[in-house]
Structure formats: C-alpha cells, structure tokens
Scaffold this motif. Structure first.
Motif, mmCIF file in Angstrom:
data_model
loop_
_atom_site.group_PDB
_atom_site.id
_atom_site.type_symbol
_atom_site.label_atom_id
_atom_site.label_comp_id
_atom_site.label_asym_id
_atom_site.label_seq_id
_atom_site.Cartn_x
_atom_site.Cartn_y
_atom_site.Cartn_z
ATOM 1 N N ASN A 41 -3.059 -6.179 2.626
ATOM 2 C CA ASN A 41 -3.796 -5.391 3.621
ATOM 3 C C ASN A 41 -4.182 -4.014 3.075
ATOM 4 O OD1 ASN A 41 -3.619 -7.365 5.651
ATOM 5 N ND2 ASN A 41 -1.502 -6.769 6.050
ATOM 6 N N ARG A 43 -2.195 -1.640 1.966
ATOM 7 C CA ARG A 43 -1.215 -0.569 2.172
ATOM 8 C C ARG A 43 -0.497 -0.279 0.857
ATOM 9 N NH1 ARG A 43 2.619 -2.614 6.567
ATOM 10 N NH2 ARG A 43 2.304 -4.530 5.430
ATOM 11 N N ARG A 51 14.880 6.882 4.919
ATOM 12 C CA ARG A 51 14.876 5.446 5.246
ATOM 13 C C ARG A 51 15.383 4.587 4.093
ATOM 14 N NH1 ARG A 51 10.223 1.936 8.112
ATOM 15 N NH2 ARG A 51 11.237 -0.055 7.861
ATOM 16 N N PRO A 60 5.074 -1.834 1.085
ATOM 17 C CA PRO A 60 4.545 -2.710 2.129
ATOM 18 C C PRO A 60 4.777 -4.176 1.780
ATOM 19 C CG PRO A 60 2.763 -1.938 0.737
ATOM 20 C CD PRO A 60 4.013 -1.249 0.267
ATOM 21 N N GLN A 63 3.164 -8.799 5.682
ATOM 22 C CA GLN A 63 2.993 -8.888 7.129
ATOM 23 C C GLN A 63 2.637 -7.498 7.643
ATOM 24 O OE1 GLN A 63 3.097 -11.890 8.581
ATOM 25 N NE2 GLN A 63 3.541 -12.697 6.543
ATOM 26 N N LYS A 64 1.987 -7.420 8.772
ATOM 27 C CA LYS A 64 1.473 -6.149 9.286
ATOM 28 C C LYS A 64 2.536 -5.057 9.405
ATOM 29 C CE LYS A 64 -1.119 -4.096 13.057
ATOM 30 N NZ LYS A 64 -1.694 -4.255 14.367
ATOM 31 N N ASP A 65 3.707 -5.388 9.931
ATOM 32 C CA ASP A 65 4.750 -4.385 10.138
ATOM 33 C C ASP A 65 5.916 -4.544 9.169
ATOM 34 O OD1 ASP A 65 3.376 -3.191 12.273
ATOM 35 O OD2 ASP A 65 4.102 -4.744 13.641
ATOM 36 N N ASP A 66 5.688 -5.185 8.048
ATOM 37 C CA ASP A 66 6.738 -5.482 7.085
ATOM 38 C C ASP A 66 6.783 -4.407 6.007
ATOM 39 O OD1 ASP A 66 8.646 -6.840 5.603
ATOM 40 O OD2 ASP A 66 7.182 -8.126 4.613
ATOM 41 N N TRP A 67 7.887 -3.682 5.922
ATOM 42 C CA TRP A 67 8.098 -2.670 4.890
ATOM 43 C C TRP A 67 9.477 -2.902 4.288
ATOM 44 C CZ3 TRP A 67 4.458 0.856 3.355
ATOM 45 C CH2 TRP A 67 3.320 0.970 4.157
#
Length: 199
Positions: A41, A43, A51, A60, A63-67
């Motif tokens: 994507n 990122r 964190r 990244p 997946q969209k919210d996968d970090w």
C-alpha cells in the motif's frame, strides 16, 4: 461555538498533546516508493521508540492496519535474546566478542573481536573505530567506517545525521529510514520466516 464544541475541541487538543509528549505519534521521514522499503500500500517504516524495542522500527505489514516492530537498518535479530542489536558491536555477546552475520548464514553469531574494544573493528591488523573515517578513502566526502545495511558487512558509508523536526514535537529517528527495508537480511521476520509475500 457552543460550550459543548469548546469542550470537545479542548479535549481533542489535550489528547493530541499527550500523545506528542508521550511519543505515541510517529511520522515517516519523506515519501519513499522503493518496493523493498514500502509495503503493497506504499506505507514506509517509522520510528516510534515508545512502541518498539531498542534498535527497532515500526514496519508496515500488507494489511491496512498491520504494523510490526523489526530491526532497524544495520541491526541484527538475535533469537536467544529476542532482540535486535547493532551489527559488529558486542550486543548480547560475551565481552570481547561482536555480533555478525556471515555470508551464508541466516542467524547471527558471536565471534571474537580482535580489537577487544566494543565499537572497534580490525582491518588488515589495524583497529579502527566505527563511525570514524578510519581507512575510508575520500574522508573529505564524509565517508566513515560503518555497516552497510544491505550486505551487513563493514564498509565505508555516508553517516546518517538525525535532524530535529521543524516543530520539535516528535523524536527524530537515529536511523536512516531511507535504508530501512522490509524483511532485510538479519531481520526478525527474515530469520523467523514470516516475511509477507511480495509481488
């Protein structure tokens, strides 16, 4: 504005301020479209010290919210300590040893440091300090002795200088994020075999 809107706006400002103070907000340093350094994507990795562990960046996933936290450039994942450590430094190794990743190896190992001083490396029987010009030609071009994050070998590299942000609000990254590759050689996901499929 009504009193409710003022309270809502004030609460929002307070939340953002707390996140900035606690280091919970991360900012990428520039847009990088290199496929080795970005996910599907687009990122790119970011530095958020609150964190991730020491010597790690937040990368990244696909997946969209996968970090995922993984090793920063020129750092190696050492499974026995479950952490990332700078290559060619003592890290989790016993005294007078350094952590390296051999050419055909997947897992880093501790080897004797001929210089017996952390932060020094021997080249042609002479000890040089990492981060200094040492034997590098063209020292006037700012080359210093360091670790090439792509090969994980000692080389003459241009040092990364971390600059404070324009606003001074976020912690500047001590790593050159332009050299941060997803699943680089010696990274946690590369060693564990959990790298995302890339096209």
């Amino acid at each position: 504005m009504s009193r409710f809107n003022y309270l809502l706006f004030g609460g929002l400002c307070l939340m953002i301020g707390l996140q900035l103070v606690l280091g919970q907000v991360g900012f990428p340093e520039g847009v990088d479209q290199d496929k080795a350094k970005a996910n599907l994507n687009g990122r790119t990795p970011i530095y958020i010290p609150s964190r991730c562990k020491a010597h790690e960046l937040l990368y990244p996933g696909d997946q969209k919210d996968d970090w995922v936290c993984d090793c920063a450039p020129a750092a190696l994942y050492y499974p026995e300590s479950d952490g990332c450590f700078p290559a060619f430094r003592q890290g989790p190794c016993p005294p007078n040893q350094i952590l390296v990743l051999g050419n055909n190896n997947i897992i880093p190992e501790c080897i004797p440091n001929a210089c017996q001083v952390d932060g020094q490396i021997q080249i042609q029987k002479v000890c040089y300090e990492l981060g200094k010009p040492g034997p590098c030609p063209s020292s006037h071009l700012n080359y210093v002795l360091g670790v090439d994050p792509k090969t994980m070998h000692i080389d003459c590299v241009i040092p990364f200088v971390s600059l404070a942000s324009r606003f001074g609000m976020e912690t500047p990254s001590p790593y050159d994020l332009s050299k941060a590759e997803i699943c680089a050689r010696g990274s946690k996901r590369a060693i564990q075999g959990t790298c995302p499929n890339r096209k």
